[in-house]
Design a protein around this motif. Structure first.
Motif, PDB file in Angstrom:
ATOM      1  N   LEU A   2       0.840  -1.189   0.000  1.00 48.65           N
ATOM      2  CA  LEU A   2       0.000   0.000   0.000  1.00 48.65           C
ATOM      3  C   LEU A   2       0.873   1.236   0.000  1.00 48.65           C
ATOM      4  O   LEU A   2       1.933   1.241   0.601  1.00 48.65           O
ATOM      5  CB  LEU A   2      -0.890   0.022   1.248  1.00 48.65           C
ATOM      6  CG  LEU A   2      -1.907  -1.098   1.371  1.00 48.65           C
ATOM      7  CD1 LEU A   2      -2.591  -1.009   2.717  1.00 48.65           C
ATOM      8  CD2 LEU A   2      -2.919  -1.025   0.257  1.00 48.65           C
ATOM      9  N   ASP A   3       0.412   2.281  -0.641  1.00 43.56           N
ATOM     10  CA  ASP A   3       1.165   3.530  -0.643  1.00 43.56           C
ATOM     11  C   ASP A   3       0.617   4.445   0.450  1.00 43.56           C
ATOM     12  O   ASP A   3       0.014   5.479   0.177  1.00 43.56           O
ATOM     13  CB  ASP A   3       1.077   4.185  -2.024  1.00 43.56           C
ATOM     14  CG  ASP A   3       2.150   5.233  -2.213  1.00 43.56           C
ATOM     15  OD1 ASP A   3       3.130   5.222  -1.442  1.00 43.56           O
ATOM     16  OD2 ASP A   3       2.011   6.056  -3.117  1.00 43.56           O
ATOM     17  N   HIS A   4       0.797   3.999   1.692  1.00 39.62           N
ATOM     18  CA  HIS A   4       0.298   4.724   2.852  1.00 39.62           C
ATOM     19  C   HIS A   4       1.399   4.816   3.908  1.00 39.62           C
ATOM     20  O   HIS A   4       2.330   4.014   3.915  1.00 39.62           O
ATOM     21  CB  HIS A   4      -0.882   3.988   3.494  1.00 39.62           C
ATOM     22  CG  HIS A   4      -2.126   4.006   2.680  1.00 39.62           C
ATOM     23  ND1 HIS A   4      -2.214   3.454   1.426  1.00 39.62           N
ATOM     24  CD2 HIS A   4      -3.359   4.489   2.954  1.00 39.62           C
ATOM     25  CE1 HIS A   4      -3.435   3.600   0.954  1.00 39.62           C
ATOM     26  NE2 HIS A   4      -4.149   4.225   1.861  1.00 39.62           N
ATOM     27  N   LEU A   5       1.252   5.775   4.786  1.00 38.15           N
ATOM     28  CA  LEU A   5       2.097   5.879   5.969  1.00 38.15           C
ATOM     29  C   LEU A   5       1.227   5.579   7.181  1.00 38.15           C
ATOM     30  O   LEU A   5       0.045   5.911   7.202  1.00 38.15           O
ATOM     31  CB  LEU A   5       2.692   7.279   6.105  1.00 38.15           C
ATOM     32  CG  LEU A   5       3.602   7.728   4.966  1.00 38.15           C
ATOM     33  CD1 LEU A   5       4.023   9.173   5.184  1.00 38.15           C
ATOM     34  CD2 LEU A   5       4.815   6.838   4.847  1.00 38.15           C
ATOM     35  N   VAL A   6       1.817   4.958   8.200  1.00 39.52           N
ATOM     36  CA  VAL A   6       1.089   4.641   9.427  1.00 39.52           C
ATOM     37  C   VAL A   6       1.814   5.300  10.591  1.00 39.52           C
ATOM     38  O   VAL A   6       3.027   5.147  10.751  1.00 39.52           O
ATOM     39  CB  VAL A   6       1.012   3.117   9.663  1.00 39.52           C
ATOM     40  CG1 VAL A   6       0.350   2.809  10.997  1.00 39.52           C
ATOM     41  CG2 VAL A   6       0.275   2.442   8.539  1.00 39.52           C
ATOM     42  N   LEU A  58      -2.029  12.346   0.171  1.00 35.53           N
ATOM     43  CA  LEU A  58      -2.459  13.487   0.997  1.00 35.53           C
ATOM     44  C   LEU A  58      -1.283  14.310   1.491  1.00 35.53           C
ATOM     45  O   LEU A  58      -1.442  15.467   1.868  1.00 35.53           O
ATOM     46  CB  LEU A  58      -3.293  13.007   2.189  1.00 35.53           C
ATOM     47  CG  LEU A  58      -4.651  12.399   1.856  1.00 35.53           C
ATOM     48  CD1 LEU A  58      -5.350  11.982   3.146  1.00 35.53           C
ATOM     49  CD2 LEU A  58      -5.508  13.370   1.072  1.00 35.53           C
ATOM     50  N   LEU A  59      -0.091  13.718   1.510  1.00 41.59           N
ATOM     51  CA  LEU A  59       1.108  14.418   1.981  1.00 41.59           C
ATOM     52  C   LEU A  59       1.974  14.917   0.824  1.00 41.59           C
ATOM     53  O   LEU A  59       3.017  15.498   1.055  1.00 41.59           O
ATOM     54  CB  LEU A  59       1.943  13.474   2.853  1.00 41.59           C
ATOM     55  CG  LEU A  59       1.239  12.929   4.091  1.00 41.59           C
ATOM     56  CD1 LEU A  59       2.124  11.888   4.773  1.00 41.59           C
ATOM     57  CD2 LEU A  59       0.890  14.045   5.047  1.00 41.59           C
ATOM     58  N   ALA A  60       1.559  14.680  -0.400  1.00 43.15           N
ATOM     59  CA  ALA A  60       2.380  14.988  -1.575  1.00 43.15           C
ATOM     60  C   ALA A  60       2.868  16.426  -1.603  1.00 43.15           C
ATOM     61  O   ALA A  60       4.004  16.690  -1.944  1.00 43.15           O
ATOM     62  CB  ALA A  60       1.615  14.667  -2.857  1.00 43.15           C
ATOM     63  N   GLY A  61       2.047  17.381  -1.240  1.00 45.07           N
ATOM     64  CA  GLY A  61       2.471  18.773  -1.264  1.00 45.07           C
ATOM     65  C   GLY A  61       3.247  19.195  -0.034  1.00 45.07           C
ATOM     66  O   GLY A  61       3.899  20.227  -0.026  1.00 45.07           O
ATOM     67  N   ALA A  62       3.237  18.370   1.012  1.00 45.25           N
ATOM     68  CA  ALA A  62       3.872  18.738   2.269  1.00 45.25           C
ATOM     69  C   ALA A  62       5.281  18.168   2.426  1.00 45.25           C
ATOM     70  O   ALA A  62       5.999  18.548   3.333  1.00 45.25           O
ATOM     71  CB  ALA A  62       3.013  18.264   3.448  1.00 45.25           C
ATOM     72  N   THR A  63       5.686  17.241   1.550  1.00 43.45           N
ATOM     73  CA  THR A  63       6.992  16.614   1.685  1.00 43.45           C
ATOM     74  C   THR A  63       7.738  16.672   0.367  1.00 43.45           C
ATOM     75  O   THR A  63       7.158  16.825  -0.698  1.00 43.45           O
ATOM     76  CB  THR A  63       6.832  15.131   2.087  1.00 43.45           C
ATOM     77  OG1 THR A  63       6.121  14.446   1.063  1.00 43.45           O
ATOM     78  CG2 THR A  63       6.124  14.967   3.406  1.00 43.45           C
ATOM     79  N   GLU A  64       9.064  16.521   0.470  1.00 45.13           N
ATOM     80  CA  GLU A  64       9.872  16.385  -0.728  1.00 45.13           C
ATOM     81  C   GLU A  64       9.778  14.938  -1.165  1.00 45.13           C
ATOM     82  O   GLU A  64       9.357  14.081  -0.419  1.00 45.13           O
ATOM     83  CB  GLU A  64      11.315  16.762  -0.425  1.00 45.13           C
ATOM     84  CG  GLU A  64      11.461  18.239  -0.094  1.00 45.13           C
ATOM     85  CD  GLU A  64      12.904  18.606   0.167  1.00 45.13           C
ATOM     86  OE1 GLU A  64      13.788  17.903  -0.324  1.00 45.13           O
ATOM     87  OE2 GLU A  64      13.113  19.592   0.872  1.00 45.13           O
ATOM     88  N   ASP A  65      10.187  14.629  -2.373  1.00 41.76           N
ATOM     89  CA  ASP A  65      10.097  13.276  -2.935  1.00 41.76           C
ATOM     90  C   ASP A  65      10.524  12.310  -1.912  1.00 41.76           C
ATOM     91  O   ASP A  65      10.840  11.458  -1.567  1.00 41.76           O
ATOM     92  CB  ASP A  65      10.903  13.194  -4.221  1.00 41.76           C
ATOM     93  CG  ASP A  65      10.626  11.905  -4.944  1.00 41.76           C
ATOM     94  OD1 ASP A  65       9.536  11.357  -4.826  1.00 41.76           O
ATOM     95  OD2 ASP A  65      11.531  11.478  -5.691  1.00 41.76           O
TER      96      ASP A  65
END
Length: 65
Positions: A2-6, A58-65
């Motif tokens: 999954l492409d998620h963070l926990v 959901l975090l794409a704009g808040a973090t660098e690659d």
């Protein structure tokens, strides 16, 4: 995978964590962050805890690659 963070707060005893070649342990009260895009194995006794699962998009704009 999954492409998620926990984000998980451990509230009930030790957890053995295996991520690739890395092996560690989390104790009661520890705060953990897991990247579910990577293979991960957790071994734990029955316990209580709180987990927040966040899609990476959901975090794409808040973090660098």
């Amino acid at each position: 995978m999954l492409d998620h963070l926990v984000l998980r707060a451990n509230a009930g005893g030790p957890i053995r964590i295996e991520a690739g070649a890395w092996v560690g342990e989390a104790a009661t009260g520890d705060l953990m962050v897991f990247d579910l895009a990577q293979p991960l194995r957790m071994t734990m006794p029955p316990q209580a805890g709180i987990a927040v699962v966040v899609p990476r998009r959901l975090l794409a704009g808040a973090t660098e690659d």
